[in-house]
Design an enzyme around this catalytic site. Structure first.
Site, PDB file in Angstrom:
ATOM      1  N   ASP A  57     -42.025   2.887-104.107  1.00 57.65           N
ATOM      2  CA  ASP A  57     -41.796   1.640-105.215  1.00 57.65           C
ATOM      3  C   ASP A  57     -40.253   1.314-105.315  1.00 57.65           C
ATOM      4  O   ASP A  57     -39.542   2.016-106.184  1.00 57.65           O
ATOM      5  CB  ASP A  57     -43.263   1.015-105.926  1.00 57.65           C
ATOM      6  CG  ASP A  57     -42.860  -0.851-105.895  1.00 57.65           C
ATOM      7  OD1 ASP A  57     -42.237  -1.185-104.688  1.00 57.65           O
ATOM      8  OD2 ASP A  57     -43.521  -1.249-106.501  1.00 57.65           O
ATOM      9  N   ASP A  98     -39.515   8.593-103.924  1.00 58.68           N
ATOM     10  CA  ASP A  98     -40.036   7.339-104.694  1.00 58.68           C
ATOM     11  C   ASP A  98     -40.486   6.447-103.712  1.00 58.68           C
ATOM     12  O   ASP A  98     -39.636   6.109-102.192  1.00 58.68           O
ATOM     13  CB  ASP A  98     -39.637   7.396-106.185  1.00 58.68           C
ATOM     14  CG  ASP A  98     -40.540   6.246-106.875  1.00 58.68           C
ATOM     15  OD1 ASP A  98     -41.443   6.326-107.245  1.00 58.68           O
ATOM     16  OD2 ASP A  98     -39.789   4.477-106.780  1.00 58.68           O
TER      17      ASP A  98
END
Lengths: 307, 307
Positions: free
Chosen positions: B29, B27
């Site tokens: 952020d 992932d």
């Protein structure tokens, strides 16, 4: 259908039911009018109920009009009503914020209409937020959007200017310590003529609740505050009240929640088949959406009132 | 904590875990960057994984950037990535609409960003809807708003121009026969620096779903389409993949749904306490949000990679 619920109210059955109540609470759209047209016979039904000494009230989840605006609309359609008889969610939310939330002299962030602003002002509550609020700046700045330090609550009603920025502003207020959260109602759609519909306040409220990760307290039907607001002002005995509506999930549920007699009229949203589905569900909550009686139209009450 | 789940990945434990996988899905952020700052060590971790022969992918629910824009952002931060390695929901939604919904050469109503428009165009799907759409006219006209007869689906992603009129237009499309309904993701908030947040796509999607009285098919994490999109292009074996994320309800859940090894990093949203709450819940669905391993930061992988 089995049992004594959802009986068609017709012929000799009508008079004893009307005799058993002192007050009749009507939902508006789909019950006494549709769009800008009065339901045929509605005017006479209202007049004859009043002439027979009964109190008549108009109870609507629509938050886009003040009491005064409702009386003007009804007068145009030939319906006899006074401001004191009208309980819309713009007015009832103002009463709720004043009496239950003690916000007189305080300020709220309002996602809503000018009518809501006016009803709030009438009870001494200021607002910020009415009107357009378009996006500006960069994402990193949105969480630092200007907030009014005096705001004590976020209030969500119907707002045609609903926008991402309003949703964001509501979130920023709601994550502040002690900020109250009130919605007018949860209706998912506003029905229009010809089976059409536009999104209702419930959609806007759901968006704000999802962002805030908290539930709003709602004022409108089926929440009992709507009836309590009428009952407290007029000293009503719930068992001597008849709630007349076209929606099982709001009008009839309100009546069940408050111990009123309930009458479904088929000139609006819900059908007898909807009622039967609730009856057969075996689900306690859905039993509350089964009305005591139904009529094709409130005009079905006329013969008994004229007799 | 009991059992073999949610083990802190440190010291001698790191190398065998990395050796057991061929691909690492990050992932973005909260994992490899926060806002506009790379997480310290992220650049080296990515480079060393690639140098050791592993495939690296970047898998994000954020729909506001094209693959190209992500590579530009990552290059600015000193992170080594190619467009083929980036799977954002703008790109993945376009792939979903093309491959699963067979909408190549067709048109969709898009509540979303210019990046989504660009990714759709790149796979031969036209859109209408991007940009501002303010309210106009009277309520009675809103249900008759101009609709594009060619539109086959409503697609909802992040849209800073979200408005009542967009909500209404989506409803009018969705009540038409056969209209598909796709959302990028259900994240309720976009976290920003300093614990701040703004409303996420989940709020907009919830509003449209409430109006339409139907559920959208979502593309983003935790829905397995996001992994399938990567796996089908690169022939990945799920059991030889490691999903690294900062959110239990999206990243870790995706990994569990797809049979990947899962690693929580504590530089973003979720905490070890959140994990423990899921473990103790006794709820099967929540067990899927318990990661196999956790690290304070992905920099904790560096010693094993450098050794």
């Amino acid at each position: 259908m089995s049992g004594s619920k959802c009986t068609r109210l017709t012929g000799a059955l009508v008079k004893p039911v009307l005799d058993s109540v002192d007050s009749v609470l009507f939902d508006c759209d789909g019950v006494i009018w549709r769009g800008d047209q009065a339901i045929p016979g509605a005017s006479q039904v209202i007049n004859l109920l009043k002439e027979s000494g009964k109190k008549v009230f108009f109870v609507t989840n629509n938050s886009t009009k003040t009491r005064k605006m409702y009386v003007e609309k009804m007068t145009t359609m030939g319906l006899n009503a006074t401001e004191e008889e009208v309980f819309g969610t713009a007015y009832c939310s103002a009463m709720y914020l004043k009496n239950e939330c003690k916000l007189e002299g305080k300020k709220v962030y309002l996602i809503g209409s000018n009518a809501m602003k006016d009803e709030l002002q009438a009870v001494g509550i200021q607002q910020t937020g009415v009107g357009a609020d378009h996006i500006s700046g960069k994402q990193v700045d949105w969480a630092n959007v200007d907030l009014d330090p005096e705001v004590k609550a976020v209030v969500v009603g119907f707002d045609e200017h609903f926008s991402y920025m309003k949703l964001n502003r509501a979130l920023q207020y709601l994550i502040r310590q002690g900020c109250l959260f009130v919605g007018t109602n949860r209706d998912t759609r506003l029905p229009l003529e010809g089976g059409k519909a536009v999104p209702g306040t419930g959609c806007l409220l759901q968006a704000v609740e999802t962002a805030a990760q908290r539930q709003a307290q709602t004022v409108g039907k089926p929440n009992r505050y709507m009836f309590d607001c009428v009952a407290s002002q007029f000293g009503l005995d719930p068992s001597r009240c008849l709630m007349v509506g076209d929606r099982l999930d709001t009008d009839i549920m309100l009546g069940s929640n408050c111990g009123l007699k309930t009458l479904l009229t088929l000139t609006g949203v819900s059908t007898v088949a909807d009622t039967e589905a609730h009856q057969k569900s075996g689900c306690t909550e859905r039993q509350g959406m089964v009305p005591d009686y139904y009529v094709e139209s409130i005009a079905d009450l006329l013969p008994a009132l004229q007799g």
